[in-house]
Each structure stands twice: as structure tokens, then as C-alpha cells.
Write an enzyme that holds these catalytic residues in place. Structure first.
Site, PDB file in Angstrom:
ATOM      1  N   THR A 297     -15.148  -1.470 -14.986  1.00  0.00           N
ATOM      2  CA  THR A 297     -15.095  -2.514 -13.967  1.00  0.00           C
ATOM      3  C   THR A 297     -15.381  -3.865 -14.604  1.00  0.00           C
ATOM      4  O   THR A 297     -16.204  -3.980 -15.508  1.00  0.00           O
ATOM      5  CB  THR A 297     -16.089  -2.253 -12.816  1.00  0.00           C
ATOM      6  OG1 THR A 297     -15.979  -3.298 -11.842  1.00  0.00           O
ATOM      7  CG2 THR A 297     -17.515  -2.143 -13.308  1.00  0.00           C
ATOM      8  N   SER A 298     -14.670  -4.891 -14.122  1.00  0.00           N
ATOM      9  CA  SER A 298     -14.832  -6.243 -14.683  1.00  0.00           C
ATOM     10  C   SER A 298     -16.023  -6.954 -14.054  1.00  0.00           C
ATOM     11  O   SER A 298     -16.387  -8.047 -14.454  1.00  0.00           O
ATOM     12  CB  SER A 298     -13.555  -7.056 -14.426  1.00  0.00           C
ATOM     13  OG  SER A 298     -13.323  -7.139 -13.016  1.00  0.00           O
TER      14      SER A 298
ATOM     15  N   HIS B  60     -15.038   0.661  -1.276  1.00  0.00           N
ATOM     16  CA  HIS B  60     -13.918  -0.225  -0.931  1.00  0.00           C
ATOM     17  C   HIS B  60     -12.862   0.489  -0.092  1.00  0.00           C
ATOM     18  O   HIS B  60     -11.763  -0.027   0.100  1.00  0.00           O
ATOM     19  CB  HIS B  60     -13.279  -0.830  -2.189  1.00  0.00           C
ATOM     20  CG  HIS B  60     -14.161  -1.850  -2.830  1.00  0.00           C
ATOM     21  ND1 HIS B  60     -13.884  -2.436  -4.051  1.00  0.00           N
ATOM     22  CD2 HIS B  60     -15.343  -2.390  -2.438  1.00  0.00           C
ATOM     23  CE1 HIS B  60     -14.844  -3.304  -4.362  1.00  0.00           C
ATOM     24  NE2 HIS B  60     -15.740  -3.278  -3.410  1.00  0.00           N
TER      25      HIS B  60
ATOM     26  N   ARG C 178       1.685   2.040  -3.507  1.00  0.00           N
ATOM     27  CA  ARG C 178       0.527   2.618  -4.215  1.00  0.00           C
ATOM     28  C   ARG C 178       0.321   4.072  -3.776  1.00  0.00           C
ATOM     29  O   ARG C 178      -0.049   4.922  -4.584  1.00  0.00           O
ATOM     30  CB  ARG C 178      -0.724   1.772  -3.969  1.00  0.00           C
ATOM     31  CG  ARG C 178      -0.653   0.405  -4.639  1.00  0.00           C
ATOM     32  CD  ARG C 178      -1.825  -0.474  -4.260  1.00  0.00           C
ATOM     33  NE  ARG C 178      -3.093   0.004  -4.804  1.00  0.00           N
ATOM     34  CZ  ARG C 178      -4.285  -0.522  -4.463  1.00  0.00           C
ATOM     35  NH1 ARG C 178      -4.331  -1.494  -3.557  1.00  0.00           N
ATOM     36  NH2 ARG C 178      -5.407  -0.072  -4.994  1.00  0.00           N
TER      37      ARG C 178
ATOM     38  N   TYR D  45       0.830  -1.216   0.000  1.00  0.00           N
ATOM     39  CA  TYR D  45       0.000   0.000   0.000  1.00  0.00           C
ATOM     40  C   TYR D  45       0.860   1.260   0.000  1.00  0.00           C
ATOM     41  O   TYR D  45       0.483   2.280  -0.578  1.00  0.00           O
ATOM     42  CB  TYR D  45      -0.978  -0.027   1.184  1.00  0.00           C
ATOM     43  CG  TYR D  45      -2.118  -0.993   0.917  1.00  0.00           C
ATOM     44  CD1 TYR D  45      -2.093  -2.302   1.409  1.00  0.00           C
ATOM     45  CD2 TYR D  45      -3.188  -0.627   0.098  1.00  0.00           C
ATOM     46  CE1 TYR D  45      -3.109  -3.210   1.102  1.00  0.00           C
ATOM     47  CE2 TYR D  45      -4.209  -1.523  -0.202  1.00  0.00           C
ATOM     48  CZ  TYR D  45      -4.156  -2.816   0.296  1.00  0.00           C
ATOM     49  OH  TYR D  45      -5.165  -3.706  -0.040  1.00  0.00           O
TER      50      TYR D  45
ATOM     51  N   GLN E 190     -15.536   1.769  -6.627  1.00  0.00           N
ATOM     52  CA  GLN E 190     -14.737   0.686  -6.036  1.00  0.00           C
ATOM     53  C   GLN E 190     -13.292   1.151  -5.889  1.00  0.00           C
ATOM     54  O   GLN E 190     -12.482   0.475  -5.266  1.00  0.00           O
ATOM     55  CB  GLN E 190     -14.791  -0.556  -6.920  1.00  0.00           C
ATOM     56  CG  GLN E 190     -16.194  -1.116  -7.124  1.00  0.00           C
ATOM     57  CD  GLN E 190     -16.204  -2.231  -8.145  1.00  0.00           C
ATOM     58  OE1 GLN E 190     -16.136  -3.425  -7.806  1.00  0.00           O
ATOM     59  NE2 GLN E 190     -16.281  -1.862  -9.424  1.00  0.00           N
ATOM     60  N   ASN E 191     -12.972   2.280  -6.497  1.00  0.00           N
ATOM     61  CA  ASN E 191     -11.599   2.774  -6.483  1.00  0.00           C
ATOM     62  C   ASN E 191     -11.274   3.422  -5.140  1.00  0.00           C
ATOM     63  O   ASN E 191     -12.132   4.058  -4.528  1.00  0.00           O
ATOM     64  CB  ASN E 191     -11.388   3.784  -7.623  1.00  0.00           C
ATOM     65  CG  ASN E 191     -11.632   3.145  -8.979  1.00  0.00           C
ATOM     66  OD1 ASN E 191     -11.587   1.920  -9.118  1.00  0.00           O
ATOM     67  ND2 ASN E 191     -11.941   3.970  -9.973  1.00  0.00           N
TER      68      ASN E 191
ATOM     69  N   LEU F  47     -13.349  -0.765 -21.596  1.00  0.00           N
ATOM     70  CA  LEU F  47     -12.417  -0.964 -22.727  1.00  0.00           C
ATOM     71  C   LEU F  47     -12.583  -2.347 -23.341  1.00  0.00           C
ATOM     72  O   LEU F  47     -12.659  -2.507 -24.553  1.00  0.00           O
ATOM     73  CB  LEU F  47     -10.976  -0.772 -22.224  1.00  0.00           C
ATOM     74  CG  LEU F  47      -9.871  -0.778 -23.292  1.00  0.00           C
ATOM     75  CD1 LEU F  47     -10.077   0.363 -24.272  1.00  0.00           C
ATOM     76  CD2 LEU F  47      -8.488  -0.667 -22.654  1.00  0.00           C
ATOM     77  N   GLN F  48     -12.632  -3.364 -22.485  1.00  0.00           N
ATOM     78  CA  GLN F  48     -12.836  -4.753 -22.947  1.00  0.00           C
ATOM     79  C   GLN F  48     -13.888  -5.382 -22.039  1.00  0.00           C
ATOM     80  O   GLN F  48     -13.549  -6.051 -21.068  1.00  0.00           O
ATOM     81  CB  GLN F  48     -11.524  -5.541 -22.850  1.00  0.00           C
ATOM     82  CG  GLN F  48     -10.443  -5.052 -23.819  1.00  0.00           C
ATOM     83  CD  GLN F  48      -9.096  -5.678 -23.514  1.00  0.00           C
ATOM     84  OE1 GLN F  48      -8.642  -5.644 -22.364  1.00  0.00           O
ATOM     85  NE2 GLN F  48      -8.476  -6.272 -24.524  1.00  0.00           N
TER      86      GLN F  48
HETATM   87  N1  APR Z   1     -11.520   2.790 -20.024  1.00  0.00           N
HETATM   88  C1  APR Z   1     -12.546   1.975 -19.627  1.00  0.00           C
HETATM   89  N2  APR Z   1     -12.357   0.754 -19.080  1.00  0.00           N
HETATM   90  C2  APR Z   1     -11.062   0.347 -18.926  1.00  0.00           C
HETATM   91  C3  APR Z   1      -9.952   1.120 -19.312  1.00  0.00           C
HETATM   92  C4  APR Z   1     -10.220   2.395 -19.887  1.00  0.00           C
HETATM   93  N3  APR Z   1      -9.229   3.217 -20.288  1.00  0.00           N
HETATM   94  N4  APR Z   1      -8.814   0.427 -19.028  1.00  0.00           N
HETATM   95  C5  APR Z   1      -9.206  -0.740 -18.475  1.00  0.00           C
HETATM   96  N5  APR Z   1     -10.559  -0.804 -18.419  1.00  0.00           N
HETATM   97  C6  APR Z   1     -11.414  -1.859 -17.871  1.00  0.00           C
HETATM   98  C7  APR Z   1     -10.969  -3.279 -18.124  1.00  0.00           C
HETATM   99  O1  APR Z   1     -11.462  -3.746 -19.381  1.00  0.00           O
HETATM  100  C8  APR Z   1     -11.632  -4.017 -16.953  1.00  0.00           C
HETATM  101  O2  APR Z   1     -12.936  -4.450 -17.287  1.00  0.00           O
HETATM  102  O3  APR Z   1     -11.391  -1.712 -16.475  1.00  0.00           O
HETATM  103  C9  APR Z   1     -11.739  -2.951 -15.856  1.00  0.00           C
HETATM  104  C10 APR Z   1     -10.782  -3.196 -14.700  1.00  0.00           C
HETATM  105  O4  APR Z   1     -11.181  -4.387 -14.055  1.00  0.00           O
HETATM  106  P1  APR Z   1     -10.442  -4.801 -12.709  1.00  0.00           P
HETATM  107  O5  APR Z   1      -8.958  -4.652 -12.900  1.00  0.00           O
HETATM  108  O6  APR Z   1     -11.002  -6.118 -12.295  1.00  0.00           O
HETATM  109  O7  APR Z   1     -10.851  -3.661 -11.656  1.00  0.00           O
HETATM  110  P2  APR Z   1     -12.206  -3.544 -10.842  1.00  0.00           P
HETATM  111  O8  APR Z   1     -13.364  -4.059 -11.639  1.00  0.00           O
HETATM  112  O9  APR Z   1     -12.267  -2.148 -10.372  1.00  0.00           O
HETATM  113  O10 APR Z   1     -11.940  -4.510  -9.569  1.00  0.00           O
HETATM  114  C11 APR Z   1     -12.948  -4.511  -8.579  1.00  0.00           C
HETATM  115  O11 APR Z   1     -11.544  -5.880  -7.171  1.00  0.00           O
HETATM  116  O12 APR Z   1      -9.372  -6.154  -6.540  1.00  0.00           O
HETATM  117  C12 APR Z   1     -10.605  -5.739  -6.093  1.00  0.00           C
HETATM  118  O13 APR Z   1     -11.179  -4.120  -4.502  1.00  0.00           O
HETATM  119  C13 APR Z   1     -10.531  -4.290  -5.742  1.00  0.00           C
HETATM  120  O14 APR Z   1     -12.023  -2.490  -6.301  1.00  0.00           O
HETATM  121  C14 APR Z   1     -11.341  -3.611  -6.823  1.00  0.00           C
HETATM  122  C15 APR Z   1     -12.312  -4.700  -7.229  1.00  0.00           C
END
Ligand code: APR
Length: 237
Positions: free
Chosen positions: A185-186, A113, A63, A60, A95-96, A211-212
Site C-alpha cells: 500500500t502507498s 473499502h 473490474r 466497476y 483496502q482491497n 515493492l517500491q
Molecule cells: N508486492 C508488494 N507491493 C507491491 C507490488 C508487489 N508485487 N506491486 C505493487 N506494489 C505496491 C506499490 O509499490 C504501491 O506502494 O503496492 C502499492 C499500491 O499502491 P496504490 O496503487 O496506491 O494502492 P493502495 O495503497 O491499495 O490504494 C489505497 O486508494 O484508490 C483508493 O480505495 C482505493 O483502496 C485503494 C486506496
């Protein structure tokens, strides 16, 4: 396609790491993500903290040090503009933990979070603003009670603040015409991943901007826009 915003529309937004990617903040699960090659429970769980609190504080602290060099991007700014237009008919659940939404000017934001730039005593649980790095051999201690200090982050296996969830649920329940945007978010982590289902149950329209887009998550949305949030969000409203 653009969302229809009337003076009856309430907008709930859920953001994830993707909205901060264009600010240079690494995501978790994408290529080069923070969890790549890492055992997440070792660095982001109470058990991991008990096993090696120095490793967790190093993770941390690194970060925190990187956070000082990044700034909000047009995706964050677009959400500030929407909040200013809608007022109390807008709510942002993020979640950020990077604090970029608040730095951009968002005020109706719930950090479900936790906050990277906050530390709390694991006993009295009271968080305080803290940008310090802790890389020493000794885990920092609460000056009041001597218990260990930890990052004010909701770790895997821990519950979210019930007040945060209640605020999101109340917003969904009280909305007349509900619009939901999940951004960057994924959809891998609950209960945030379930917000889209609560919105649909309420008859709201759901948009995913990513993005994906993760296929299983995207399948639960009415509209899916694939692309960078910093480009797509400013063009949406
Ligand atoms: N614009 C839009 N989406 C994007 C971009 C971008 N420039 N770059 C990446 N992404 C998308 C990816 O395609 C993915 O779907 O952001 C998402 C990131 O997914 P994760 O890395 O899983 O992050 P998140 O969904 O925030 O994770 C949720 O998991 O690890 C824990 O507590 C942590 O808050 C986090 C939670």
C-alpha cells in the site's frame, strides 16, 4: 531480519492493491494503475455517480469481469497461514475490494473499502452478493424501493463503516505485544494510512512490505522490506 512472534504477540495486517498485483490485479497509483489518466472522483465518488452512473457502472463492471480470471497468490496464502497460527491474535484489514483474501481462506478480515462483488441500494444501503455487469443505458434499480443500485464500495468523500474502524481500534488497544504489517500500500488514503501511527502510539513494532515503498509512508515504519509481497511474506514466518 525476521519478526519475533511469541504467544503474547498480536499481529495486525493492512493490505493494499500491491498484494494482489502478483495475481494480475492492477494497482491504482503505480505505472499502468487504474487511476492513471483518470479523474478518480469521476469514477469513485457519489458526485461522479450522480454525474454519470453509466460510466461508473462500466468501470466497476469491467473490474468484475476481470476479477473472475484471477486467483490468490502466495502473499495471500502466507496471511492465511499466519491467521491459522495466531487465531484471535490476528486481524487483517484490507483496502482491497477484490475478495482475494477471503478466497485464499482468510476469515479474520475486515474489508474497510467495501467489496467489488457486492451491490447495494443507495437508499436502504443493504449490500448483496452480485457478480453481474451493468453496461446498459439505464442504471439498475432496487426491486424493493426503486432507488439506484451502486457498487458496495467506499468512495472518495465517503465514511468507512464505523464498525470496521472500531474493530481495528479495539484490536490495537487490547494487544499485549503488537506487531503491524502494512503490505502493498502507498499509504495515500486515510484513515488506513493512520493505522501505523496508532500502532506506534501503542508501542507496537511496524513493518512495511512493498515493492517500491512510498518514502513519506515508509519513514513512519520501524522496518521496511522492499520487494514482492508474494516472495517476502512467505519467508517472513
Ligand atoms: N508486492 C508488494 N507491493 C507491491 C507490488 C508487489 N508485487 N506491486 C505493487 N506494489 C505496491 C506499490 O509499490 C504501491 O506502494 O503496492 C502499492 C499500491 O499502491 P496504490 O496503487 O496506491 O494502492 P493502495 O495503497 O491499495 O490504494 C489505497 O486508494 O484508490 C483508493 O480505495 C482505493 O483502496 C485503494 C486506496
Amino acid at each position: 531480519m525476521r519478526p519475533v512472534l511469541t504467544d503474547e504477540t498480536s499481529v495486525l495486517v493492512l493490505t493494499g492493491a500491491g498484494i494482489s498485483a502478483e495475481s494480475g490485479v492492477p494497482t491504482f497509483r503505480g505505472a499502468g494503475g487504474l487511476w492513471e489518466g483518470q479523474d478518480v472522483t469521476r469514477l469513485a465518488s457519489p458526485e461522479g455517480f450522480d454525474a454519470d452512473s453509466q460510466a461508473v457502472w462500466r468501470f466497476y463492471s469491467e473490474r468484475r469481469e476481470r476479477r473472475c480470471a484471477v486467483k490468490p497468490n502466495p502473499g495471500h496464502a502466507a496471511l492465511v497461514a499466519l491467521e491459522q497460527r495466531l487465531g484471535d491474535r490476528f486481524l487483517l484489514a484490507t483496502q482491497n475490494v477484490d475478495g482475494l483474501h477471503r478466497e485464499a481462506g482468510s476469515r479474520r478480515v475486515v474489508s474497510i473499502h467495501g467489496e467489488l462483488m457486492e451491490t447495494k441500494c443507495e437508499r436502504c444501503q443493504k449490500p448483496f452478493a452480485d457478480e453481474k455487469s451493468y453496461r446498459g443505458e439505464e442504471v439498475p434499480r432496487c426491486p424493493d424501493c426503486g432507488a439506484r443500485l451502486r457498487p458496495n464500495i467506499v468512495w472518495f468523500g465517503e465514511m468507512l463503516d464505523p464498525a470496521h474502524l472500531a474493530r481495528v481500534e479495539r484490536f490495537i488497544a487490547e494487544a499485549k505485544a503488537l506487531l503491524f504489517f502494512a503490505v502493498g500500500t502507498s499509504g495515500a488514503v486515510w484513515p488506513a494510512a493512520g493505522f501505523v501511527d496508532a500502532v506506534r502510539h501503542r508501542g507496537g513494532q511496524s513493518w512495511l512490505v512493498d515493492l517500491q515503498p512510498a518514502p513519506d509512508y515508509a519513514a513512519r515504519f520501524d522496518v521496511v522490506l522492499a520487494g514482492k509481497s508474494g516472495e517476502l511474506l512467505p519467508a517472513l514466518w
